[in-house]
Scaffold this active site. Structure first.
Site, PDB file in Angstrom:
ATOM      1  N   GLY A 169       0.824  -1.208   0.000  1.00 55.32           N
ATOM      2  CA  GLY A 169       0.000   0.000   0.000  1.00 55.32           C
ATOM      3  C   GLY A 169       0.847   1.242   0.000  1.00 55.32           C
ATOM      4  O   GLY A 169       2.055   1.184  -0.234  1.00 55.32           O
ATOM      5  N   ASN A 170       0.217   2.364   0.243  1.00 49.35           N
ATOM      6  CA  ASN A 170       0.967   3.617   0.322  1.00 49.35           C
ATOM      7  C   ASN A 170       0.288   4.524   1.339  1.00 49.35           C
ATOM      8  O   ASN A 170      -0.729   4.165   1.927  1.00 49.35           O
ATOM      9  CB  ASN A 170       1.064   4.270  -1.055  1.00 49.35           C
ATOM     10  CG  ASN A 170      -0.298   4.559  -1.623  1.00 49.35           C
ATOM     11  OD1 ASN A 170      -1.025   5.398  -1.113  1.00 49.35           O
ATOM     12  ND2 ASN A 170      -0.665   3.828  -2.670  1.00 49.35           N
ATOM     13  N   ARG A 171       0.865   5.708   1.529  1.00 44.65           N
ATOM     14  CA  ARG A 171       0.438   6.550   2.646  1.00 44.65           C
ATOM     15  C   ARG A 171      -0.645   7.563   2.284  1.00 44.65           C
ATOM     16  O   ARG A 171      -0.951   8.454   3.070  1.00 44.65           O
ATOM     17  CB  ARG A 171       1.655   7.269   3.228  1.00 44.65           C
ATOM     18  CG  ARG A 171       2.696   6.284   3.741  1.00 44.65           C
ATOM     19  CD  ARG A 171       3.875   6.985   4.346  1.00 44.65           C
ATOM     20  NE  ARG A 171       3.477   7.800   5.478  1.00 44.65           N
ATOM     21  CZ  ARG A 171       4.255   8.672   6.081  1.00 44.65           C
ATOM     22  NH1 ARG A 171       5.477   8.863   5.638  1.00 44.65           N
ATOM     23  NH2 ARG A 171       3.823   9.372   7.098  1.00 44.65           N
TER      24      ARG A 171
END
Ligand code: CTP
Length: 404
Positions: free
Chosen positions: A211-213
């Site tokens: 995932g990412n932020r």
């Protein structure tokens, strides 16, 4: 009874100051309704000496409050300003003008002025001595320098035996000004805008994902700003914790594949695609239904995800507008951005610097807006709401140009 609670460029807050011209504002309210505006009246407490709550409630068909201590659960000091497409203050007295210039928040109306991102239009009315007093002149200049519209008062008969500048203009002149000011923010009326928000997650096993932020804050701000400017907004949100916005069709997805399917399905019927989501570049080749033991984690094979934006751009028509976002940690943001803009085949790209996790979840953003015509605008430290309107100005201008 159900009520229209989300604006389509038609919600007006009518602020009323404590001047005798308050009675003339009753007619302004009626004429606004004739033009299809939905009006919430917010009088200052002392203006009720001229026109009472009952009159405003009867004319507007809506509840009327004057201070922030009423209707607390609806957080009226914020919600009214946020919902408004225009805040019209008629009449604006010398006292009210000075309170707004000072940034006071001592009643519901001045709170609303501080919380709104909508255009604000003031219709001053007072005796010439007050209007021409250097204090009032300086306050009006301050308001104008902040982008508040101030209509010049008319010249003529005043309340007493005197006459001069300071008279409340005729209703039709005020309505003309309202239409002029509000139109500037109704430029996406009926346009279909497809927006993605948040960050995709690519499941590895029942526990883990790539995932990412990205939180979705910018995408939701963009969707909200677009719907306020009259657009029909389709929002595809990946893993955002924000509540759905009334009036916006929101579909929640998890992975890049799910987002891609929806974008490619909806894009042909959209006038613009604003690809704000952070899409995970890779996903596991295989999803493991059992939790992978840590000794095996380094064996996870990855494959790239489809490039959603480029795929849409390949099938675009000349009248569609595409805008992408780029998150870079490199100092040469503009050149990186230019190659990305060309590679993706989009009209605009907003590049921001995400070094050290800056931007994610923040209320502020800074970066560069690039266009496929070679324009580069630096955007320094603005709120995500402001950036949304800057981007929509560009998209709207391009849509107008592309559709003539
Ligand atoms: N994007 C997309 N599909 C992908 C990756 C990105 O549609 N698989 C979109 C993003 O939503 C964004 C733009 O493309 O609007 C640029 O995203 P970014 O991650 O900066 O670009 P990448 O193509 O992934 O390039 P990089 O190698 O720099 O990560």
């Amino acid at each position: 009874m159900s009520q229209i609670t989300f604006p389509r460029g038609r919600e007006i807050v009518l602020g009323v100051g404590a001047g005798i011209a308050a009675y003339k504002s009753c007619d302004v309210l009626r004429r606004l309704q004739d033009h299809g505006f939905l009006v919430t009246v917010v009088p200052t407490p002392s203006s009720l000496n001229f026109v009472g709550k009952a009159t405003w409630e009867a004319l507007s068909g809506r509840k009327v409050n004057t201070d922030v201590w009423e209707d607390i659960p609806t957080v009226p000091h914020v919600s009214l300003g946020v919902k408004a497409d225009l805040v019209l203050i008629a009449p604006a007295t010398a006292d009210l003008i000075s309170r707004i210039a000072a940034g006071r928040a001592d009643d519901l109306l001045t709170n609303t002025v501080l919380t709104t991102t909508a255009p604000i239009l003031l219709i001053p009315a007072m005796h010439p001595q007050m209007w021409l007093n250097p204090a009032t002149v300086a306050n009006v200049e301050t308001l104008k320098s902040r982008g508040i519209f101030v209509m010049e008062p008319a010249i003529g008969r005043l309340t007493g035996s005197d006459s001069g500048i300071g008279r409340f203009p005729e209703s039709n002149e005020i309505i003309e000004k309202v239409l002029e000011v509000s139109q500037s923010r109704c430029d996406l009326l009926g346009k279909r805008v497809l927006i993605t928000a948040g960050g995709t997650r690519e499941a590895i096993d029942p526990v883990r994902y790539i995932g990412n932020r990205s939180t979705g804050k910018q995408g939701y701000a963009l969707a909200f700003a677009a719907v306020k400017r009259g657009a029909i907004v389709d929002l595809i949100a990946a893993n955002s914790a924000f509540p759905d916005i009334e009036g916006i069709t929101t579909t929640h997805v998890e992975s890049a594949d799910e987002m891609n399917l929806l974008v490619q399905e909806k894009f042909p019927n959209s006038d613009a695609l604003l690809m704000c989501a952070a899409v995970a570049d890779a996903k596991p080749v295989l999803y493991s239904t059992d939790k992978i033991k840590k000794a095996k984690l380094s064996e996870i094979a990855l494959q790239t995800n489809p490039d959603i934006l480029s795929t849409a751009a390949k099938h675009r028509s000349a009248s569609q507008v595409l805008l992408g976002f780029a998150a870079e940690t490199n100092s040469d943001l503009v050149n990186y951005g230019k190659s990305k803009l060309n590679a993706k085949g989009v009209d605009f790209l907003y590049v921001n610097n995400v070094d050290n996790g800056a931007i994610f979840g923040s209320d502020l953003t800074s970066g560069y807006l690039l266009s496929n015509e070679g324009d580069v605008s630096q955007i320094s430290e603005v709120s995500k709401d402001t950036l949304s309107n800057i981007l929509l100005d560009k998209v709207s201008e391009r849509l107008r140009y592309a559709n003539v």
